[in-house]
Design an enzyme around this catalytic site. Structure first.
Site, PDB file in Angstrom:
ATOM      1  N   TYR A  20     -26.696  71.050  16.767  1.00  0.00           N
ATOM      2  CA  TYR A  20     -25.293  70.642  16.672  1.00  0.00           C
ATOM      3  C   TYR A  20     -24.449  71.858  16.315  1.00  0.00           C
ATOM      4  CZ  TYR A  20     -27.255  65.884  16.396  1.00  0.00           C
ATOM      5  OH  TYR A  20     -27.948  64.721  16.630  1.00  0.00           O
ATOM      6  N   LEU A  42     -22.699  52.618  17.758  1.00  0.00           N
ATOM      7  CA  LEU A  42     -21.443  51.867  17.805  1.00  0.00           C
ATOM      8  C   LEU A  42     -21.100  51.278  19.164  1.00  0.00           C
ATOM      9  CD1 LEU A  42     -19.231  54.098  15.493  1.00  0.00           C
ATOM     10  CD2 LEU A  42     -20.028  51.791  15.027  1.00  0.00           C
TER      11      LEU A  42
END
Length: 281
Positions: free
Chosen positions: A65, A212
């Site tokens: 990341y 989500l």
């Protein structure tokens, strides 16, 4: 299962480290395409601190990341760490640019990834290190060799895998004990049901990434009806469904917004009825 503590919403990683089931994923605290620094680094640090203040004691990141910027950010924001905070990281990808991910399971790369993560996170031990992807160019036993060495050397406490099927988990388990699996899974994408069931049977943690997503349009009307009933958002219902789906599911919704962070945390307080759950399932 001794790892499950449904009454207080916690789970024991490796049957040992007790964490709350609603955690935080750091991936969104990077630049566009998961590349480079967070556009607003001070805000990113505030989001991490707010997550801890809201009760989070499980943060997921990866050396890829940024690459590397996310781990450094976490250390800058939170070190010295609270004693009960578990930071999980991952290795096994090389980055060549925004949205570009190249799997690298070469033992040398894995060895460097582990040592790099320890340094950037300012940790002597990584509580949970996860192989980000299995590299088909190398036997998994070979890729995991440096991981076994790191466990023996006390650099890694527990080992997990990401985006694997049941057979790959079983094969890896012959080389090193596995305590968690992180696969794509959400209300709308349940391709890894068999892996979730396997981990639940074995008492391993299952950590859905992209939790989500609320799924296809045909689910939208059902979700919005249930969301209205609970005075909740669709995202909160998606999280609540996952928490009810299996007691070994740990959630790591990520956001760079303090408002969304608060919204996600409230999703952990929604108790879906069996009828709600069945309607969504």
């Amino acid at each position: 299962m001794s790892n499950y503590h449904q009454h207080d919403g916690t789970f024991k990683i490796g049957g040992d480290i007790e964490i709350k089931r609603l955690g935080y994923g750091g991936m969104q605290l990077t630049g566009p395409g998961v590349w480079g620094e967070a556009p607003d680094r001070e805000n990113a640090k505030n989001v991490l601190r707010a997550a801890l203040k809201a009760g989070v004691n499980f943060i997921d990141t990866a050396d890829s990341y940024g690459p590397h910027t996310n781990e450094t950010l976490i250390a800058d924001a939170l070190h010295p760490y609270p004693l009960d905070l578990l930071i999980a990281t991952k290795g096994g990808f090389e980055r060549t640019g925004p949205n570009q991910w190249r799997v690298n399971g070469h033992p040398d790369h894995i060895r460097q990834a582990i040592d790099g993560s320890l340094k950037r996170l300012k940790k002597e031990v990584i509580d949970l290190w996860q192989l980000h992807r299995v590299d088909s160019r190398y036997p998994v036993e070979e890729t995991l060799g440096p991981v076994v060495d790191a466990v023996k050397a006390g650099k890694i406490r527990y080992v997990g895998l990401s985006e694997v099927d049941v057979e790959q988990v079983k094969r890896a388990e012959k080389t090193v004990p596995i305590v968690s699996v992180q696969n794509l899974y959400n209300l709308g994408n349940r391709q890894w049901e068999s892996v979730l069931d396997y981990t639940a049977e074995r008492g391993l943690a299952f950590i859905p990434w992209y939790p989500l997503a609320s799924g296809p349009d045909k689910l939208k009307s059902k979700i919005s009806g249930i969301a209205e009933k609970h005075h909740a958002t669709t995202a909160q219902i998606a999280l609540a469904w996952l928490l009810k789906r299996s007691p070994n599911i740990l959630l790591i919704p990520g956001t760079s917004s303090l408002t969304h962070l608060e919204e996600n945390m409230q999703g952990g307080n929604i108790a879906l009825s069996d009828e709600d759950f069945a309607a969504l399932s």
